[in-house]
Design a protein around this motif. Sequence first.
Motif, PDB file in Angstrom:
ATOM      1  N   ASN A   1      55.648  44.982 -22.747  1.00 16.83           N
ATOM      2  CA  ASN A   1      56.734  44.024 -22.902  1.00 16.83           C
ATOM      3  C   ASN A   1      57.019  43.306 -21.589  1.00 16.83           C
ATOM      4  OD1 ASN A   1      57.007  44.706 -25.518  1.00 16.83           O
ATOM      5  ND2 ASN A   1      58.933  45.813 -25.312  1.00 16.83           N
ATOM      6  N   ALA A   2      57.091  44.085 -20.530  1.00 19.31           N
ATOM      7  CA  ALA A   2      57.417  43.496 -19.237  1.00 19.31           C
ATOM      8  C   ALA A   2      56.373  42.473 -18.820  1.00 19.31           C
ATOM      9  CB  ALA A   2      57.529  44.597 -18.187  1.00 19.31           C
ATOM     10  N   LEU A   3      55.144  42.720 -19.212  1.00 16.12           N
ATOM     11  CA  LEU A   3      54.070  41.812 -18.822  1.00 16.12           C
ATOM     12  C   LEU A   3      53.864  40.698 -19.847  1.00 16.12           C
ATOM     13  CD1 LEU A   3      51.370  44.278 -17.451  1.00 16.12           C
ATOM     14  CD2 LEU A   3      52.694  42.598 -16.172  1.00 16.12           C
ATOM     15  N   GLY A   4      54.597  40.763 -20.935  1.00 20.73           N
ATOM     16  CA  GLY A   4      54.405  39.759 -21.977  1.00 20.73           C
ATOM     17  C   GLY A   4      53.087  39.911 -22.708  1.00 20.73           C
ATOM     18  N   ILE A   5      52.605  41.141 -22.744  1.00 19.91           N
ATOM     19  CA  ILE A   5      51.356  41.432 -23.447  1.00 19.91           C
ATOM     20  C   ILE A   5      51.694  42.185 -24.714  1.00 19.91           C
ATOM     21  CG2 ILE A   5      49.236  42.777 -23.356  1.00 19.91           C
ATOM     22  CD1 ILE A   5      49.311  42.486 -20.366  1.00 19.91           C
TER      23      ILE A   5
END
Lengths: 117, 117
Positions: free
Chosen positions: B58-62
């Motif tokens: 989530n944090a990486l937008g993956i």
Amino acid sequence: MADERLKKLGDFIQGQRKLAEMSIRQLAKAAEVSNPYISQIERGLYKPSADVLRAIGNALGISSEALYRQAGLLDEDEAPPTRVEEAIRLDDRLTTDQKETMLSVYRSFTGPSRPIG
Amino acid sequence: MADERLKKLGDFIQGQRKLAEMSIRQLAKAAEVSNPYISQIERGLYKPSADVLRAIGNALGISSEALYRQAGLLDEDEAPPTRVEEAIRLDDRLTTDQKETMLSVYRSFTGPSRPIG
DNA sequence: TGGACGTGCTAAATATACCAAGCACCCGCT
DNA sequence: AGCGGGTGCTTGGTATATTTAGCACGTCCA
């Protein structure tokens, strides 16, 4: 992680295990973990690691994806869940008659209304 | 779990982090874990739990799914023969009793024993 | 020069995931 | 009655995931 989630995951696994007609020990052996650990997971005492979850999913014949989704570990709400009707239609171990039987049973359970999609 | 896989996962995360132009600490904060832990994961020292992976994704937008796949935690090629069973078991329009009924019908069609492994 | 900030990494301590051993119970034998 | 084998669960320990504190190195700016 909310232990409420863990409880839900545990209940889900236990339900699936029973539907698969497996004992805790059978599942444990198939998933290559200890039997108490399965018991503990089912009661929501622990947060299993990713590959333990995967092993359990495999042992239960559930796609890891479905398990992760149940566990709230995939927020992406894409990827439609497997459809019963479709799965039945595509199953090459069933004859056409058998497919019709299962489909009619399924429809009698779910009612005449169309599924969501 | 092969630490080769962990290394690969770590490299993948690090690559994505750099593409996202984030520092270890930024990622750690966004994923709500400690910064050294991110560092350790990137170097393949530890096997992160499922929800840590999700948080990182989530944090990486993956998509978490891509991460899981990278981590080798989604086999994808496992368990295809049990599709109908899975679909039935996961269908939330059926009650447990109805699931059991359909499963027993299905099993009677496809033969009595179908152990998983 | 020096210190306030950044970076990634190390080390030691804590939390917790996971396991081996074993208990209590239930059942089908003989 | 008593064994052998099934069930789920408890306990206590070990392994490891995760954290808190802090190091060593950079850069920028006064």
